[in-house]
Design an enzyme around this catalytic site. Sequence first.
Site, short mmCIF file in Angstrom:
data_model
loop_
_atom_site.label_atom_id
_atom_site.label_comp_id
_atom_site.label_asym_id
_atom_site.label_seq_id
_atom_site.Cartn_x
_atom_site.Cartn_y
_atom_site.Cartn_z
N LYS A 115 48.88 32.07 40.80
CA LYS A 115 48.16 33.44 40.34
C LYS A 115 49.28 33.91 39.19
O LYS A 115 50.31 33.73 39.49
CB LYS A 115 47.89 34.41 41.37
CG LYS A 115 46.83 34.98 40.86
CD LYS A 115 45.31 34.69 41.20
CE LYS A 115 44.15 35.60 40.61
NZ LYS A 115 43.12 35.15 41.33
N1 GLU Z 1 40.62 33.75 39.29
C1 GLU Z 1 39.41 33.29 40.16
C2 GLU Z 1 39.87 33.43 41.56
O1 GLU Z 1 40.49 34.27 42.09
C3 GLU Z 1 39.33 31.84 39.62
C4 GLU Z 1 40.67 30.92 39.92
C5 GLU Z 1 40.49 29.38 39.18
O2 GLU Z 1 39.15 29.18 38.77
O3 GLU Z 1 41.31 28.84 39.32
O4 GLU Z 1 39.61 32.57 42.43
#
Ligand code: GLU
Length: 478
Positions: A109
């Site tokens: 993240k």
């Molecule tokens: N930000 C989104 C989540 O928390 C999508 C992550 C992604 O598609 O890699 O799942």
Amino acid sequence: MNTMTRTEPSFRESVDLMFNRAVALMDLAPGLEEKIRVCNATYTVRFGVRLRGGIQTFTGYRSVHSEHMEPVKGGIRYAMGVNQDEVEALAALMTYKCALVEAPFGGSKGGLRIDPLQYDEHELELITRRFAYELAKRDLIDPAQNVPAPDMGTGEREMAWIADQYARMNTTDINARACVTGKPLNAGGIAGRVEATGRGVQYALREFFRHEEDKAKAGLSGTLDGKRVIVQGLGNVGYHAAKFLQEEDGAIITGIIERDGALFNPKGIDVEAVRAWLVRHGGVAGFPDAAHTAEGGAVMEEDCDILIPAALEGVINLSNAERIKAPLIIEAANGPITAGADDVLRGRGTVIIPDMYANAGGVTVSYFEWVKNLSHIRFGRMQRRQEEARHELVVNELERISDALGKAWTLDPTFKEKYLRGAGELELVRSGLDDTMRSAYQSMREVWHGRDDVDDLRTAAYLVSIDKVASSYRAKGL
Ligand code: GLU
């Protein structure tokens, strides 16, 4: 916004507490539990961008929680509240989420401490490109190693800048477009990615409502039709979830909570109209067809059948958990319920469909986009017309039989139209997403109903996903 009290652990600690609760029921090799729980690495970068006649310094993070599978995957968030603890908690949730829905990724993240509303588009592009440069330079953006995506405060536009920045730095990488997902369609994106997380919430609820035993645990019955829903946050996820539930499943959206207060109307609120109001006025206040209250949080405590927290982490915490009346909560956001609030709610028999499952629709469709980019072809391009031709054969034959029977029996024209249409990319994406949400739910509910020591879906979700991560580590000889 974040009303967590001092007695509560941080977001990352909260995730770890929930992990520990599950892992205590497992029989993992000594040390493996800690290996899985800890975050492998967090990179912090401070970089300057020349803006408005001076240099402004920004702080960004990219955290890699687990590399049991690569690339690692997870969004990039733009918000003032971004900090190391938060990105690490979110990266850990990505690991468990990907494992649960069988997206072949580790967890990661990122975040940038910025209020995107304070900058114009050109400034945001400069900032995003510079951040992307810093991350790509260290392989923290890379189609084979680390693939970001949108999260709070970012969307297709930012992903397109990131993809282009990576491509400029890697001019001979034929797979450059797979370095990030959530791109616009014309920059290598996939149909249905924007709606994916909200769509996933809808599919998750539909699957929950297919199981009498599960509904009974929440004291609910019947279908989604007529169920009263309160949604907290009308951003990309909350908006799509509420819209689809209202338009396609007959749910009644009785409450919508936003930054500047909440709207409430027991007869239902038109989601599309509120969204248009929000875009035009920057808030929900003044919306004509519902009562507005400035103290938005209180609306989460109203009577309803389903509560959908779809914004920030920690919004249901020890200060309000006792007063939440919804018998079913679906966590469309990451970490909206603190570990303490989770204990309170479980104690009262509230059924919680956990984040790592409920909001996995986004990363699931990201997975499809990544595969599309690597295969360099749009889904459905090879099969669609062939499928239509074969269906046409069947329809023609049925019509021939109908004629032979003197038209005593004829085809329903809507059947004919629906049956003849071959699936395009959007239909295939939705079908893949639906299948993923159904299978993952079933793997959770097997544990939920099958083990005497598991009495909630979150623990079940952790058990399923930790088991998958553990087997990958075992396969690697760890
Ligand atoms: N930000 C989104 C989540 O928390 C999508 C992550 C992604 O598609 O890699 O799942």
